[in-house]
Write an enzyme that holds these catalytic residues in place. Structure first.
Site, PDB file in Angstrom:
ATOM      1  N   THR A  13      -7.820  -7.864   8.735  1.00  0.00           N
ATOM      2  CA  THR A  13      -7.189  -8.235  10.072  1.00  0.00           C
ATOM      3  C   THR A  13      -5.694  -7.734   9.644  1.00  0.00           C
ATOM      4  O   THR A  13      -4.885  -7.883  10.753  1.00  0.00           O
ATOM      5  CB  THR A  13      -7.241  -9.649  10.252  1.00  0.00           C
ATOM      6  OG1 THR A  13      -7.137 -10.334   9.277  1.00  0.00           O
ATOM      7  CG2 THR A  13      -8.565  -9.733  10.964  1.00  0.00           C
ATOM      8  N   ARG A  41      -9.205 -18.450   8.979  1.00  0.00           N
ATOM      9  CA  ARG A  41      -8.565 -18.099  10.467  1.00  0.00           C
ATOM     10  C   ARG A  41      -9.215 -17.272  11.397  1.00  0.00           C
ATOM     11  O   ARG A  41      -9.425 -17.268  12.456  1.00  0.00           O
ATOM     12  CB  ARG A  41      -7.048 -17.918  10.176  1.00  0.00           C
ATOM     13  CG  ARG A  41      -6.188 -18.752   9.581  1.00  0.00           C
ATOM     14  CD  ARG A  41      -4.845 -18.415   9.586  1.00  0.00           C
ATOM     15  NE  ARG A  41      -4.450 -17.316   8.305  1.00  0.00           N
ATOM     16  CZ  ARG A  41      -4.315 -17.530   7.060  1.00  0.00           C
ATOM     17  NH1 ARG A  41      -4.266 -18.727   6.687  1.00  0.00           N
ATOM     18  NH2 ARG A  41      -4.144 -16.439   6.161  1.00  0.00           N
ATOM     19  N   SER A  42      -9.740 -16.196  10.491  1.00  0.00           N
ATOM     20  CA  SER A  42      -9.942 -14.821  11.319  1.00  0.00           C
ATOM     21  C   SER A  42     -11.652 -14.764  11.344  1.00  0.00           C
ATOM     22  O   SER A  42     -12.140 -14.107  12.214  1.00  0.00           O
ATOM     23  CB  SER A  42      -9.772 -13.502  10.993  1.00  0.00           C
ATOM     24  OG  SER A  42      -8.491 -13.505  10.689  1.00  0.00           O
ATOM     25  N   ARG A 101      -2.368  -4.595 -11.789  1.00  0.00           N
ATOM     26  CA  ARG A 101      -1.707  -3.477 -11.840  1.00  0.00           C
ATOM     27  C   ARG A 101      -1.339  -3.093 -13.403  1.00  0.00           C
ATOM     28  O   ARG A 101      -1.651  -2.065 -13.717  1.00  0.00           O
ATOM     29  CB  ARG A 101      -0.961  -3.129 -11.008  1.00  0.00           C
ATOM     30  CG  ARG A 101      -0.868  -2.901  -9.769  1.00  0.00           C
ATOM     31  CD  ARG A 101       0.413  -2.622  -8.789  1.00  0.00           C
ATOM     32  NE  ARG A 101      -0.197  -2.681  -7.404  1.00  0.00           N
ATOM     33  CZ  ARG A 101       0.606  -2.915  -6.715  1.00  0.00           C
ATOM     34  NH1 ARG A 101       1.935  -3.465  -6.775  1.00  0.00           N
ATOM     35  NH2 ARG A 101       0.655  -3.048  -5.004  1.00  0.00           N
ATOM     36  N   CYS A 130       3.583   0.490  -3.240  1.00  0.00           N
ATOM     37  CA  CYS A 130       4.066   1.460  -2.138  1.00  0.00           C
ATOM     38  C   CYS A 130       5.018   2.177  -2.688  1.00  0.00           C
ATOM     39  O   CYS A 130       5.433   3.493  -2.287  1.00  0.00           O
ATOM     40  CB  CYS A 130       3.962   1.026  -0.801  1.00  0.00           C
ATOM     41  SG  CYS A 130       4.925  -0.422  -0.684  1.00  0.00           S
ATOM     42  N   GLY A 161       5.689  -2.759   5.032  1.00  0.00           N
ATOM     43  CA  GLY A 161       5.647  -2.888   3.764  1.00  0.00           C
ATOM     44  C   GLY A 161       5.494  -4.618   3.396  1.00  0.00           C
ATOM     45  O   GLY A 161       4.962  -4.981   2.437  1.00  0.00           O
ATOM     46  N   ARG A 237      15.560  -3.590   1.938  1.00  0.00           N
ATOM     47  CA  ARG A 237      14.677  -3.645   3.215  1.00  0.00           C
ATOM     48  C   ARG A 237      15.835  -3.184   4.363  1.00  0.00           C
ATOM     49  O   ARG A 237      17.035  -3.719   4.597  1.00  0.00           O
ATOM     50  CB  ARG A 237      14.111  -4.831   3.667  1.00  0.00           C
ATOM     51  CG  ARG A 237      13.014  -5.207   2.883  1.00  0.00           C
ATOM     52  CD  ARG A 237      11.981  -5.577   3.682  1.00  0.00           C
ATOM     53  NE  ARG A 237      10.683  -6.223   2.822  1.00  0.00           N
ATOM     54  CZ  ARG A 237       9.650  -5.327   2.512  1.00  0.00           C
ATOM     55  NH1 ARG A 237       9.576  -4.269   2.787  1.00  0.00           N
ATOM     56  NH2 ARG A 237       8.974  -5.957   1.689  1.00  0.00           N
ATOM     57  N   HIS A 244       8.389   4.002   4.426  1.00  0.00           N
ATOM     58  CA  HIS A 244       9.518   3.697   3.469  1.00  0.00           C
ATOM     59  C   HIS A 244      10.375   5.037   3.340  1.00  0.00           C
ATOM     60  O   HIS A 244       9.424   6.263   3.311  1.00  0.00           O
ATOM     61  CB  HIS A 244       9.210   3.222   2.175  1.00  0.00           C
ATOM     62  CG  HIS A 244       8.597   1.956   1.983  1.00  0.00           C
ATOM     63  ND1 HIS A 244       8.634   0.956   3.096  1.00  0.00           N
ATOM     64  CD2 HIS A 244       7.914   1.458   1.015  1.00  0.00           C
ATOM     65  CE1 HIS A 244       8.004  -0.037   2.725  1.00  0.00           C
ATOM     66  NE2 HIS A 244       7.554  -0.045   1.407  1.00  0.00           N
ATOM     67  N   GLN A 319       3.843   4.008   4.140  1.00  0.00           N
ATOM     68  CA  GLN A 319       3.325   3.166   2.814  1.00  0.00           C
ATOM     69  C   GLN A 319       2.130   2.450   3.203  1.00  0.00           C
ATOM     70  O   GLN A 319       1.288   2.173   2.223  1.00  0.00           O
ATOM     71  CB  GLN A 319       4.503   2.543   2.367  1.00  0.00           C
ATOM     72  CG  GLN A 319       4.792   1.066   2.676  1.00  0.00           C
ATOM     73  CD  GLN A 319       4.949   1.080   4.424  1.00  0.00           C
ATOM     74  OE1 GLN A 319       5.363   1.850   5.101  1.00  0.00           O
ATOM     75  NE2 GLN A 319       4.157   0.067   4.668  1.00  0.00           N
TER      76      GLN A 319
HETATM   77  N1  LIG Z   1       1.863  -3.428   3.734  1.00  0.00           N
HETATM   78  C1  LIG Z   1       1.766  -2.550   2.783  1.00  0.00           C
HETATM   79  O1  LIG Z   1       2.540  -1.677   2.897  1.00  0.00           O
HETATM   80  C2  LIG Z   1       1.223  -2.886   1.520  1.00  0.00           C
HETATM   81  C3  LIG Z   1       1.332  -1.771   0.515  1.00  0.00           C
HETATM   82  C4  LIG Z   1       0.856  -1.744  -0.691  1.00  0.00           C
HETATM   83  C5  LIG Z   1       0.029  -2.826  -0.888  1.00  0.00           C
HETATM   84  N2  LIG Z   1      -0.152  -3.773  -0.169  1.00  0.00           N
HETATM   85  C6  LIG Z   1      -0.647  -5.175  -0.474  1.00  0.00           C
HETATM   86  O2  LIG Z   1      -1.672  -5.423   0.482  1.00  0.00           O
HETATM   87  C7  LIG Z   1      -1.884  -6.936   0.678  1.00  0.00           C
HETATM   88  C8  LIG Z   1      -2.011  -7.080   2.290  1.00  0.00           C
HETATM   89  O3  LIG Z   1      -0.736  -6.353   2.609  1.00  0.00           O
HETATM   90  P1  LIG Z   1      -0.662  -6.525   4.363  1.00  0.00           P
HETATM   91  O4  LIG Z   1       0.645  -5.939   4.609  1.00  0.00           O
HETATM   92  O5  LIG Z   1      -1.853  -5.986   5.098  1.00  0.00           O
HETATM   93  O6  LIG Z   1      -0.535  -8.007   4.795  1.00  0.00           O
HETATM   94  P2  LIG Z   1      -0.766  -8.793   6.065  1.00  0.00           P
HETATM   95  O7  LIG Z   1      -0.528  -7.774   7.300  1.00  0.00           O
HETATM   96  O8  LIG Z   1      -0.210  -9.877   6.133  1.00  0.00           O
HETATM   97  O9  LIG Z   1      -2.319  -9.079   6.102  1.00  0.00           O
HETATM   98  C9  LIG Z   1      -2.841  -9.994   5.214  1.00  0.00           C
HETATM   99  C10 LIG Z   1      -4.452  -9.940   5.288  1.00  0.00           C
HETATM  100  O10 LIG Z   1      -5.056 -10.762   4.302  1.00  0.00           O
HETATM  101  C11 LIG Z   1      -5.654 -11.658   4.681  1.00  0.00           C
HETATM  102  N3  LIG Z   1      -5.628 -12.731   3.818  1.00  0.00           N
HETATM  103  C12 LIG Z   1      -4.648 -13.582   3.734  1.00  0.00           C
HETATM  104  N4  LIG Z   1      -4.767 -14.571   2.767  1.00  0.00           N
HETATM  105  C13 LIG Z   1      -6.278 -14.578   2.552  1.00  0.00           C
HETATM  106  C14 LIG Z   1      -7.277 -15.735   1.997  1.00  0.00           C
HETATM  107  N5  LIG Z   1      -6.694 -16.602   1.414  1.00  0.00           N
HETATM  108  N6  LIG Z   1      -8.297 -15.283   1.999  1.00  0.00           N
HETATM  109  C15 LIG Z   1      -8.735 -14.090   2.752  1.00  0.00           C
HETATM  110  N7  LIG Z   1      -8.137 -13.115   3.542  1.00  0.00           N
HETATM  111  C16 LIG Z   1      -6.803 -13.581   3.440  1.00  0.00           C
HETATM  112  C17 LIG Z   1      -5.361 -11.689   6.204  1.00  0.00           C
HETATM  113  O11 LIG Z   1      -6.268 -12.547   6.892  1.00  0.00           O
HETATM  114  P3  LIG Z   1      -6.027 -13.542   8.146  1.00  0.00           P
HETATM  115  O12 LIG Z   1      -5.783 -12.475   9.329  1.00  0.00           O
HETATM  116  O13 LIG Z   1      -7.261 -14.213   8.279  1.00  0.00           O
HETATM  117  O14 LIG Z   1      -4.688 -14.241   7.984  1.00  0.00           O
HETATM  118  C18 LIG Z   1      -5.000 -10.477   6.543  1.00  0.00           C
HETATM  119  O15 LIG Z   1      -6.228  -9.896   6.768  1.00  0.00           O
HETATM  120  C19 LIG Z   1      -0.827  -7.381  -0.063  1.00  0.00           C
HETATM  121  O16 LIG Z   1      -1.419  -7.563  -1.216  1.00  0.00           O
HETATM  122  C20 LIG Z   1       0.140  -6.550  -0.174  1.00  0.00           C
HETATM  123  O17 LIG Z   1       1.291  -6.596  -1.192  1.00  0.00           O
HETATM  124  C21 LIG Z   1       0.689  -4.004   1.103  1.00  0.00           C
END
Ligand SMILES: NC(=O)c1ccc[n+]([C@@H]2O[C@H](COP(=O)([O-])OP(=O)(O)OC[C@H]3O[C@@H](n4cnc5c(N)ncnc54)[C@H](OP(=O)(O)O)[C@@H]3O)[C@@H](O)[C@H]2O)c1
Length: 336
Positions: A13, A41-42, A101, A130, A161, A237, A244, A319
């Protein structure tokens, strides 16, 4: 690996999760069955995938029975907690968090650079940070021809990000600002509308470097398999919704010209040169968004190095795609 593997997405999600679905579709990845996982939650919500309605389940240790490939983007805590269970159940995990990593047993892979490391995995393959991916895709083919001995990166990082909630905060705070209304930040530590601030990861009091900067330095050395490369990074940021950008200056062991860099990058995988001096048109996050290449431009001699060993350039990449979901799906493709 099966021809049509069962694929689980943990964090489906989220901002990256949505792009996992898009990349699997766009690249026609042969998904036998999709398991959609997120937090409690989802659980019970649904999503559409290839004409099917999939019910989102809560991510637990029992989620991975029958799963062949598990794409994780649920944050470092859930990765540390649940990735070992996925491996135990027989899945190969491609993890987007920073949890594994720097583990010497975990390959840290950008397919354009070190796809050959995938075969070393012991159940988990890590997707790099990223900001690191954005810089390293264009730097690698240069480094291979003429070793980069010193590298200075300054980032201009988008809200995406920091996840879906940060993107919403940028939109909401901008709207509040324009309407003259007060806005209290909830996701990011500082006002985001019409502002720029140092990356929101914790600062190491000893070195003064924040977590994002430290990751870029350590991950570059691991991916390039070059401990001696000297790297300085400043991560910031900016109020951009998605993609990015980075200013990059690098110094090579042998002299190098901008024409040589252009020639190397003109057929480098994952790179697109956008370098139009006549029209002052260079990489922009708005052009990088929604596509998979790292855009590279402003390729020019670094005038602070009269020895002719140094080049400056400006890059932009989505990213959420190359910095996260696309890179992970490319790894999954290589697993097949
Ligand atoms: N955004 C980027 O560009 C990027 C790039 C590289 C790596 N990442 C990494 O990817 C990960 C997610 O990033 P995002 O940007 O997609 O974040 P996000 O939009 O905040 O999404 C977080 C996701 O993780 C789920 N989640 C959170 N806590 C959880 C738990 N305890 N158990 C199961 N699911 C859980 C959330 O589910 P709910 O909706 O149910 O809360 C949601 O699906 C992070 O580790 C981040 O560092 C992100």
């Amino acid at each position: 690996m099966k021809k049509n593997p069962t694929v689980a997405i943990a964090g489906v999600t989220g901002a990256v999760g949505a792009e996992f679905i898009a990349c699997l579709n766009q690249r026609n990845f042969p998904v036998g069955k999709l398991k959609a996982l997120a937090s409690a939650r989802s659980a019970g919500k649904t999503l559409e995938f290839r004409g099917e309605t999939i019910v989102i389940e809560e991510l637990t240790e029992a989620s991975f029975e029958g799963v062949d490939i598990a794409l994780f983007s649920a944050g470092g805590g859930p990765s540390r907690k649940f990735a070992p269970a996925a491996v135990k159940a027989g899945a190969v995990v491609v993890d987007n968090s920073s949890a594994f990593r720097m583990d010497p047993n975990v390959p840290l892979v950008i397919p354009e650079i070190n796809a050959r490391r995938i075969k070393d995995h012991k159940g988990i393959i890590a997707n790099p940070n990223c900001s690191a991916i954005t810089a390293l895709v264009p730097l690698w083919p240069i480094h291979r021809k003429n070793r980069i001995r010193r590298l200075i990166i300054s980032t201009y990082q988008a809200a995406s990000g920091a996840g879906a909630a940060a993107m919403q905060e940028l939109v909401d705070s901008t709207r509040a600002h324009l309407n003259g209304k007060p806005f209290t930040p909830k996701v990011l530590p500082h006002p985001y509308a019409f502002n720029v601030f140092s990356h929101n990861t914790a600062i190491d009091p000893e070195t003064g470097y924040n977590g994002e900067e430290t990751k870029v330095i350590a991950e570059t050395k691991k991916i390039f398999e070059d401990d001696k490369i000297a790297i300085g990074v400043t991560c910031v940021r900016v109020p951009v919704l998605r993609a990015h950008s980075e200013s990059i200056v690098f110094e090579c062991e042998k002299p190098i010209t901008e024409d040589e860099v252009r020639a190397i990058l003109s057929d480098a995988p994952g790179v697109r040169i956008v370098d139009d001096r006549v029209n002052n048109y260079f990489p922009m996050p708005i052009d990088a968004s929604g596509q998979g290449d790292v855009l590279v431009g402003r390729i020019r001699k670094d005038l602070s190095d009269p020895s002719g060993h140094s080049i400056a350039m400006f890059v932009a990449a989505d990213q959420l795609l190359k910095g996260a979901a696309l890179n992970a799906v490319q790894i999954a493709e290589l697993l097949l």
